[in-house]
Design a protein around this motif. Sequence first.
Motif, PDB file in Angstrom:
ATOM      1  N   GLY A 127       0.799  -1.219   0.000  1.00 60.30           N
ATOM      2  CA  GLY A 127       0.000   0.000   0.000  1.00 60.30           C
ATOM      3  C   GLY A 127       0.832   1.268   0.000  1.00 60.30           C
ATOM      4  O   GLY A 127       0.416   2.293  -0.557  1.00 60.30           O
ATOM      5  N   SER A 128       2.035   1.212   0.578  1.00 63.10           N
ATOM      6  CA  SER A 128       2.868   2.415   0.654  1.00 63.10           C
ATOM      7  C   SER A 128       3.454   2.805  -0.695  1.00 63.10           C
ATOM      8  O   SER A 128       3.967   3.919  -0.858  1.00 63.10           O
ATOM      9  N   ALA A 129       3.406   1.891  -1.670  1.00 63.78           N
ATOM     10  CA  ALA A 129       3.948   2.189  -2.999  1.00 63.78           C
ATOM     11  C   ALA A 129       2.868   2.211  -4.070  1.00 63.78           C
ATOM     12  O   ALA A 129       3.176   2.308  -5.262  1.00 63.78           O
ATOM     13  N   ALA A 130       1.598   2.143  -3.657  1.00 64.61           N
ATOM     14  CA  ALA A 130       0.503   2.098  -4.631  1.00 64.61           C
ATOM     15  C   ALA A 130       0.451   3.351  -5.495  1.00 64.61           C
ATOM     16  O   ALA A 130       0.010   3.294  -6.643  1.00 64.61           O
ATOM     17  N   TRP A 131       0.934   4.464  -4.956  1.00 64.42           N
ATOM     18  CA  TRP A 131       0.889   5.719  -5.712  1.00 64.42           C
ATOM     19  C   TRP A 131       1.817   5.709  -6.926  1.00 64.42           C
ATOM     20  O   TRP A 131       1.699   6.535  -7.818  1.00 64.42           O
ATOM     21  N   PRO A 149      -4.039  -4.994 -16.900  1.00 63.13           N
ATOM     22  CA  PRO A 149      -5.374  -4.391 -16.759  1.00 63.13           C
ATOM     23  C   PRO A 149      -5.552  -3.737 -15.393  1.00 63.13           C
ATOM     24  O   PRO A 149      -5.073  -4.248 -14.379  1.00 63.13           O
ATOM     25  N   HIS A 150      -6.265  -2.653 -15.379  1.00 61.28           N
ATOM     26  CA  HIS A 150      -6.451  -1.895 -14.148  1.00 61.28           C
ATOM     27  C   HIS A 150      -7.234  -2.680 -13.107  1.00 61.28           C
ATOM     28  O   HIS A 150      -7.005  -2.537 -11.895  1.00 61.28           O
ATOM     29  N   LEU A 151      -8.169  -3.529 -13.543  1.00 59.32           N
ATOM     30  CA  LEU A 151      -9.065  -4.212 -12.612  1.00 59.32           C
ATOM     31  C   LEU A 151      -8.483  -5.498 -12.033  1.00 59.32           C
ATOM     32  O   LEU A 151      -9.106  -6.107 -11.158  1.00 59.32           O
ATOM     33  N   ASP A 152      -7.329  -5.936 -12.499  1.00 59.66           N
ATOM     34  CA  ASP A 152      -6.706  -7.156 -11.953  1.00 59.66           C
ATOM     35  C   ASP A 152      -5.892  -6.780 -10.716  1.00 59.66           C
ATOM     36  O   ASP A 152      -4.710  -6.426 -10.795  1.00 59.66           O
ATOM     37  N   VAL A 153      -6.530  -6.861  -9.561  1.00 62.53           N
ATOM     38  CA  VAL A 153      -5.899  -6.415  -8.311  1.00 62.53           C
ATOM     39  C   VAL A 153      -4.673  -7.262  -7.983  1.00 62.53           C
ATOM     40  O   VAL A 153      -3.636  -6.735  -7.548  1.00 62.53           O
ATOM     41  N   GLU A 154      -4.750  -8.580  -8.183  1.00 64.76           N
ATOM     42  CA  GLU A 154      -3.623  -9.457  -7.856  1.00 64.76           C
ATOM     43  C   GLU A 154      -2.408  -9.137  -8.717  1.00 64.76           C
ATOM     44  O   GLU A 154      -1.274  -9.091  -8.224  1.00 64.76           O
ATOM     45  N   ALA A 155      -2.632  -8.893 -10.011  1.00 61.91           N
ATOM     46  CA  ALA A 155      -1.522  -8.533 -10.900  1.00 61.91           C
ATOM     47  C   ALA A 155      -0.954  -7.167 -10.529  1.00 61.91           C
ATOM     48  O   ALA A 155       0.264  -6.960 -10.559  1.00 61.91           O
ATOM     49  N   ASN A 156      -1.822  -6.215 -10.164  1.00 60.81           N
ATOM     50  CA  ASN A 156      -1.347  -4.902  -9.735  1.00 60.81           C
ATOM     51  C   ASN A 156      -0.465  -5.010  -8.496  1.00 60.81           C
ATOM     52  O   ASN A 156       0.600  -4.376  -8.406  1.00 60.81           O
ATOM     53  N   ASP A 157      -0.893  -5.821  -7.536  1.00 61.64           N
ATOM     54  CA  ASP A 157      -0.100  -6.018  -6.324  1.00 61.64           C
ATOM     55  C   ASP A 157       1.244  -6.672  -6.649  1.00 61.64           C
ATOM     56  O   ASP A 157       2.271  -6.340  -6.051  1.00 61.64           O
ATOM     57  N   ALA A 158       1.227  -7.613  -7.591  1.00 64.13           N
ATOM     58  CA  ALA A 158       2.476  -8.274  -7.984  1.00 64.13           C
ATOM     59  C   ALA A 158       3.444  -7.281  -8.621  1.00 64.13           C
ATOM     60  O   ALA A 158       4.663  -7.346  -8.399  1.00 64.13           O
TER      61      ALA A 158
END
Length: 498
Positions: A127-131, A149-158
């Motif tokens: 969360g501290s690097a989400a920006w 894709p913007h909606l793939d939360v798991e891929a975004n976190d990875a």
Amino acid sequence: MSRERMSRRFYRVDSQSDLSFMDRGRLASSENRWIFEAAWEVANKVGGIYTVIRSKAYISTEEMGEQYCLLGPYKEQSARTEVEEADFAETSPLHVAVNSMRQQGFKVHTGTWLVDGNPQVILFDIGSAAWKLDEYKQELWAKCSLGIPHLDVEANDAVILGYQMAHFIEEFRKAAEQNSECSPRIVAHFHEWQAGVALIVLRTRFVDVATVFTTHATLLGRYLCAGNTDFYNNLDKFNVDEEAGKRQIYHRYCMERAATHLAHVFTTVSEITGLEAEHLLKRKPDVITPNGLNVKKFLALHEFQNLHAISKEKIHEFVRGHFYGHYDFDLDKTLYFFIAGRYEFGNKGADIFIEALARLNHYLKMMHPDVTVVAFLIFPTKTNNFNVESLRGHAVTKSLRDTINHIQQQIGKRMYEVCLSGRLPNSSDLLQKEETVRLKRCIYSLQRDGLPPVTTHNIVDDWNDPVLDSVRRCQLFNTVHDRVKDLAVSCKITSQIL
């Protein structure tokens, strides 16, 4: 630089194989050799890789000492019970790199993992690097043509975790180079596609570290197996891009395939997974590193045997309690079978396992009626609470055991007194009437009307549960005549219920 030259450079064969673990740790320190092992499952119990890394942490720490460090995501619920937070020594380049990350606004947690070996861990707060997510995605697209894709939360976190780990290793290399006379030799080992993003970043930024990528099962392979395809007979026929696109995992597949091809050394955990990777990821593994049990810490064989005996007795006690009232089998002629893992009914082979149990039950009833098999199916699933009938069984068997232990003590005292008087005790001297009544009450409480339950928990929507549905279809109901007794355990760790 070619992969072969990189391997020669970073993977020196130590001719002094008789060195002690402590001496090897000192040697690694003097030669400025470091190993970072990264995975989503570090101090985060979400899959089988957690057990793989946890089991190898002991020998890795003994081998490398403080030169070995694990990297993973910070998950507060897990870290609170599994990690003892502490700062590194100020003279360590780990401390310098962590401080540099913190000064740039990233939250980084450091400490030791509370498992055998107590390895050092560095956990990154996603969360501290989400920006910076858009910036990371832009770099991935510019350098690798990887779109997330913007909606793939798991891929975004990875992606966020991968860039944080790569940034840390980059900062660490700078600090290690300044703090030592010799140039640091660093190996970064990444497990599965979630951690593979860091490998991609390190290679595209040309950071001077050796990289290893391990896949325990290919991502596309998992999806294909779950889709009831004739997987292994058609491995060479799949159009991988098309199949990944159909399942809306093309971007994840590309991340895994990029990490596979960019790694200096690519490994899998079995020959069949290696064959799978060769066809689906288009690279043959350089090394097969099978998962296994680390028995080196049991230096004496009797230690291992004692642990085995203690664990087996716990299972015996659990079986006695669960099957009370229908406890008609000899534990010395009982075999225990286990299947465990993520709740993927087809992928993990639960369907075949239950079918095989039904056939085995029929065979044993016909050919070996004195042999019993108790099968544990251990999968995590949604439950309401513990099965009351199962808990009652453990309560009444515990009451019987406590009663017998108390009576044994009293009989021993009376036997001692009688023998002191110079005569042998008879039955009336040993077991008193009130003790006989207590034993009869315990025996009556063991009687049950129904059959032993096939689960330890009350499962939510059990009529649609695939395991229970298969158990009903195969009629494995734990009757007196069944030689195969089945038990679905709705949690990951059996010690929670034993």
